[in-house]
Design a protein around this motif. Structure first.
Motif, PDB file in Angstrom:
ATOM      1  N   PHE A  26       0.819  -1.210   0.000  1.00 22.16           N
ATOM      2  CA  PHE A  26       0.000   0.000   0.000  1.00 22.16           C
ATOM      3  C   PHE A  26       0.856   1.265   0.000  1.00 22.16           C
ATOM      4  O   PHE A  26       1.966   1.277   0.513  1.00 22.16           O
ATOM      5  CB  PHE A  26      -0.907   0.021   1.235  1.00 22.16           C
ATOM      6  N   VAL A  27       0.276   2.314  -0.569  1.00 22.07           N
ATOM      7  CA  VAL A  27       0.829   3.663  -0.480  1.00 22.07           C
ATOM      8  C   VAL A  27      -0.224   4.531   0.188  1.00 22.07           C
ATOM      9  O   VAL A  27      -1.401   4.497  -0.191  1.00 22.07           O
ATOM     10  CB  VAL A  27       1.178   4.234  -1.863  1.00 22.07           C
ATOM     11  N   VAL A  28       0.190   5.293   1.194  1.00 20.12           N
ATOM     12  CA  VAL A  28      -0.737   6.148   1.928  1.00 20.12           C
ATOM     13  C   VAL A  28      -0.161   7.560   2.013  1.00 20.12           C
ATOM     14  O   VAL A  28       1.000   7.741   2.401  1.00 20.12           O
ATOM     15  CB  VAL A  28      -0.986   5.633   3.367  1.00 20.12           C
ATOM     16  N   GLY A  29      -0.959   8.551   1.650  1.00 23.07           N
ATOM     17  CA  GLY A  29      -0.555   9.928   1.853  1.00 23.07           C
ATOM     18  C   GLY A  29      -0.754  10.307   3.310  1.00 23.07           C
ATOM     19  O   GLY A  29      -1.877  10.252   3.823  1.00 23.07           O
ATOM     20  N   VAL A  30       0.320  10.668   3.988  1.00 23.51           N
ATOM     21  CA  VAL A  30       0.259  10.989   5.417  1.00 23.51           C
ATOM     22  C   VAL A  30       0.344  12.500   5.602  1.00 23.51           C
ATOM     23  O   VAL A  30       1.329  13.122   5.201  1.00 23.51           O
ATOM     24  CB  VAL A  30       1.393  10.273   6.185  1.00 23.51           C
ATOM     25  N   CYS A  52       4.633   5.314   3.316  1.00 23.13           N
ATOM     26  CA  CYS A  52       4.009   6.545   3.801  1.00 23.13           C
ATOM     27  C   CYS A  52       4.589   7.723   3.030  1.00 23.13           C
ATOM     28  O   CYS A  52       5.800   7.968   3.088  1.00 23.13           O
ATOM     29  CB  CYS A  52       4.263   6.719   5.288  1.00 23.13           C
ATOM     30  N   ALA A  53       3.735   8.434   2.321  1.00 25.41           N
ATOM     31  CA  ALA A  53       4.183   9.540   1.487  1.00 25.41           C
ATOM     32  C   ALA A  53       3.781  10.867   2.099  1.00 25.41           C
ATOM     33  O   ALA A  53       2.596  11.120   2.349  1.00 25.41           O
ATOM     34  CB  ALA A  53       3.595   9.414   0.083  1.00 25.41           C
ATOM     35  N   GLU A  54       4.760  11.695   2.354  1.00 25.93           N
ATOM     36  CA  GLU A  54       4.508  13.059   2.810  1.00 25.93           C
ATOM     37  C   GLU A  54       4.677  13.974   1.609  1.00 25.93           C
ATOM     38  O   GLU A  54       5.704  13.922   0.917  1.00 25.93           O
ATOM     39  CB  GLU A  54       5.478  13.427   3.929  1.00 25.93           C
ATOM     40  N   MET A  55       3.663  14.814   1.335  1.00 20.61           N
ATOM     41  CA  MET A  55       3.662  15.612   0.102  1.00 20.61           C
ATOM     42  C   MET A  55       3.302  17.064   0.403  1.00 20.61           C
ATOM     43  O   MET A  55       2.225  17.546   0.049  1.00 20.61           O
ATOM     44  CB  MET A  55       2.665  15.017  -0.904  1.00 20.61           C
ATOM     45  N   PRO A  56       4.192  17.801   1.051  1.00 20.78           N
ATOM     46  CA  PRO A  56       3.863  19.176   1.441  1.00 20.78           C
ATOM     47  C   PRO A  56       3.742  20.123   0.251  1.00 20.78           C
ATOM     48  O   PRO A  56       4.457  20.004  -0.735  1.00 20.78           O
ATOM     49  CB  PRO A  56       5.046  19.567   2.331  1.00 20.78           C
ATOM     50  N   ILE A  57       2.775  21.030   0.388  1.00 23.30           N
ATOM     51  CA  ILE A  57       2.626  22.159  -0.535  1.00 23.30           C
ATOM     52  C   ILE A  57       2.352  23.380   0.333  1.00 23.30           C
ATOM     53  O   ILE A  57       1.225  23.581   0.792  1.00 23.30           O
ATOM     54  CB  ILE A  57       1.479  21.949  -1.537  1.00 23.30           C
ATOM     55  N   HIS A  58       3.380  24.178   0.598  1.00 29.27           N
ATOM     56  CA  HIS A  58       3.232  25.320   1.504  1.00 29.27           C
ATOM     57  C   HIS A  58       2.567  24.883   2.819  1.00 29.27           C
ATOM     58  O   HIS A  58       1.649  25.546   3.315  1.00 29.27           O
ATOM     59  CB  HIS A  58       2.403  26.438   0.857  1.00 29.27           C
ATOM     60  N   GLN A  59       2.993  23.761   3.359  1.00 24.97           N
ATOM     61  CA  GLN A  59       2.305  23.182   4.505  1.00 24.97           C
ATOM     62  C   GLN A  59       2.628  23.892   5.802  1.00 24.97           C
ATOM     63  O   GLN A  59       3.759  24.342   6.010  1.00 24.97           O
ATOM     64  CB  GLN A  59       2.680  21.698   4.628  1.00 24.97           C
ATOM     65  N   SER A  82       7.973   2.066   5.128  1.00 24.00           N
ATOM     66  CA  SER A  82       9.015   2.953   4.600  1.00 24.00           C
ATOM     67  C   SER A  82       8.392   4.316   4.335  1.00 24.00           C
ATOM     68  O   SER A  82       7.179   4.491   4.445  1.00 24.00           O
ATOM     69  CB  SER A  82       9.624   2.386   3.310  1.00 24.00           C
ATOM     70  N   GLU A  83       9.217   5.284   4.005  1.00 20.65           N
ATOM     71  CA  GLU A  83       8.695   6.639   3.804  1.00 20.65           C
ATOM     72  C   GLU A  83       9.335   7.303   2.597  1.00 20.65           C
ATOM     73  O   GLU A  83      10.430   6.948   2.155  1.00 20.65           O
ATOM     74  CB  GLU A  83       8.935   7.496   5.043  1.00 20.65           C
ATOM     75  N   VAL A  84       8.622   8.287   2.067  1.00 26.52           N
ATOM     76  CA  VAL A  84       9.154   9.119   1.005  1.00 26.52           C
ATOM     77  C   VAL A  84       8.573  10.515   1.183  1.00 26.52           C
ATOM     78  O   VAL A  84       7.421  10.665   1.611  1.00 26.52           O
ATOM     79  CB  VAL A  84       8.799   8.549  -0.395  1.00 26.52           C
ATOM     80  N   ARG A  85       9.393  11.506   0.914  1.00 31.27           N
ATOM     81  CA  ARG A  85       8.924  12.893   0.990  1.00 31.27           C
ATOM     82  C   ARG A  85       9.051  13.514  -0.386  1.00 31.27           C
ATOM     83  O   ARG A  85      10.146  13.574  -0.953  1.00 31.27           O
ATOM     84  CB  ARG A  85       9.734  13.689   2.016  1.00 31.27           C
ATOM     85  N   VAL A  86       7.932  13.954  -0.935  1.00 29.91           N
ATOM     86  CA  VAL A  86       7.917  14.605  -2.240  1.00 29.91           C
ATOM     87  C   VAL A  86       7.374  16.015  -2.039  1.00 29.91           C
ATOM     88  O   VAL A  86       6.165  16.207  -1.854  1.00 29.91           O
ATOM     89  CB  VAL A  86       7.036  13.829  -3.247  1.00 29.91           C
ATOM     90  N   ASP A  87       8.248  16.982  -2.038  1.00 31.93           N
ATOM     91  CA  ASP A  87       7.824  18.368  -1.847  1.00 31.93           C
ATOM     92  C   ASP A  87       7.253  18.887  -3.165  1.00 31.93           C
ATOM     93  O   ASP A  87       7.980  19.074  -4.143  1.00 31.93           O
ATOM     94  CB  ASP A  87       8.998  19.234  -1.393  1.00 31.93           C
ATOM     95  N   LEU A  88       5.950  19.121  -3.174  1.00 28.35           N
ATOM     96  CA  LEU A  88       5.254  19.532  -4.394  1.00 28.35           C
ATOM     97  C   LEU A  88       5.046  21.039  -4.484  1.00 28.35           C
ATOM     98  O   LEU A  88       4.327  21.512  -5.364  1.00 28.35           O
ATOM     99  CB  LEU A  88       3.893  18.821  -4.464  1.00 28.35           C
ATOM    100  N   THR A  89       5.687  21.787  -3.610  1.00 31.03           N
ATOM    101  CA  THR A  89       5.482  23.233  -3.595  1.00 31.03           C
ATOM    102  C   THR A  89       5.878  23.883  -4.917  1.00 31.03           C
ATOM    103  O   THR A  89       5.120  24.676  -5.488  1.00 31.03           O
ATOM    104  CB  THR A  89       6.275  23.880  -2.439  1.00 31.03           C
ATOM    105  N   SER A  90       7.058  23.530  -5.424  1.00 27.93           N
ATOM    106  CA  SER A  90       7.501  24.145  -6.684  1.00 27.93           C
ATOM    107  C   SER A  90       6.639  23.678  -7.855  1.00 27.93           C
ATOM    108  O   SER A  90       6.361  24.459  -8.782  1.00 27.93           O
ATOM    109  CB  SER A  90       8.974  23.821  -6.945  1.00 27.93           C
ATOM    110  N   THR A  91       6.192  22.426  -7.818  1.00 25.77           N
ATOM    111  CA  THR A  91       5.294  21.915  -8.860  1.00 25.77           C
ATOM    112  C   THR A  91       3.992  22.701  -8.868  1.00 25.77           C
ATOM    113  O   THR A  91       3.467  23.076  -9.929  1.00 25.77           O
ATOM    114  CB  THR A  91       4.999  20.425  -8.628  1.00 25.77           C
TER     115      THR A  91
END
Length: 262
Positions: A26-30, A52-59, A82-91
């Motif tokens: 599974f993939v879960v947005g946290v 666990c995916a952390e996906m901040p946008i100006h968070q 496991s974890e991954v951080r994808v900063d989507l602010t610039s996107t």
């Protein structure tokens, strides 16, 4: 609610579904909120790989810190997390720069809020694709089938919905039973789409306890005329949102062509 048996049931349901679908996990947005914390914990308890995916946008920093605390706790408890951080602010900013705007600032801001959720959905499906995993949804019953408080094809775009039959109060009870960090349990619910500290209650105009009550009253066949004062106000808020958001809850309408026209 028997929290232990409900948790066990959801975990087994998730594991069985993933096994039959022949996926790895599974993939879960946290987000730092209670719903994603519960969902990711339930997925972790299956024993299957849980990303666990952390996906901040100006968070807001408080949301980020709660998400990080929860993910760390899960990784300490479960070796399949496991974890991954994808900063989507610039996107997100690139998207804003590349698209036309409108003079109606309120409409633009709402649309951009939904765009954040849809960028996250796209990211989750990318992560799920490269990991041969399912995107686990984090919506509860009041949000998904009561007031429609989610983004269509955003956080509403998922493969499985493990907590969508749980009222918000039941989400809290299950989260407490499963040891979700206290900082998340006591935090005010927020969708995190605005980059500030506004809560779900600020946006909706009613608390989840009130909405849960209104949902039960509607199911019992009550109308606004059966109540007065704050109860009537809450019931009207609930029924208005339930009505205007049916397009999220019902299947996509298909224009079926009559046989004689084909």
């Amino acid at each position: 609610m028997n929290t232990e048996k409900v948790a066990e049931y959801i975990v087994n349901w998730l594991k069985d579904y993933a096994t039959k679908a022949k996926v790895n996990g599974f993939v879960v947005g946290v987000s730092g909120g209670i719903d994603s914390a519960l969902t990711s914990t339930l997925c972790a308890k299956t024993g299957l790989p849980t990303l666990c995916a952390e996906m901040p946008i100006h968070q807001a920093p408080s949301q980020v810190s709660r998400a990080e605390e929860h993910i760390k706790q899960l990784k300490d408890r479960f070796n399949n997390v496991s974890e991954v951080r994808v900063d989507l602010t610039s996107t997100f900013e690139d998207f804003k720069s590349a698209t036309p705007t409108d003079d109606n600032e309120e409409r633009v801001n709402l649309t951009l809020g939904n765009t954040r959720a849809r960028l996250r959905m796209t990211t989750l499906y990318y992560l799920a694709g490269i990991n041969s995993a399912l995107v686990a949804g984090t919506g509860n019953k009041v949000e998904d089938f009561g007031v429609g408080f989610y983004t269509k094809y955003g956080d509403g775009g998922v493969d499985v919905s493990p907590i969508a039959d749980l009222m918000k109060s039941e989400v809290y009870a299950l989260a407490a039973h499963l040891g979700v960090p206290n900082s998340i349990q006591v935090a005010q619910p927020t969708d995190g789409l605005w980059g500030d500290h506004r809560t779900d209650e600020d946006q909706i105009g009613a608390s989840y306890d009130e909405l849960e009550w209104a949902m039960q009253m509607q199911d019992a066949g009550k109308t606004a005329n059966d109540f007065s004062g704050r109860q009537q106000d809450v019931f009207k808020i609930y029924t208005r949102l339930n009505t205007i958001n049916q397009h999220k809850m019902q299947p996509i309408p298909v224009c079926e062509i009559p046989t004689e026209l084909k």
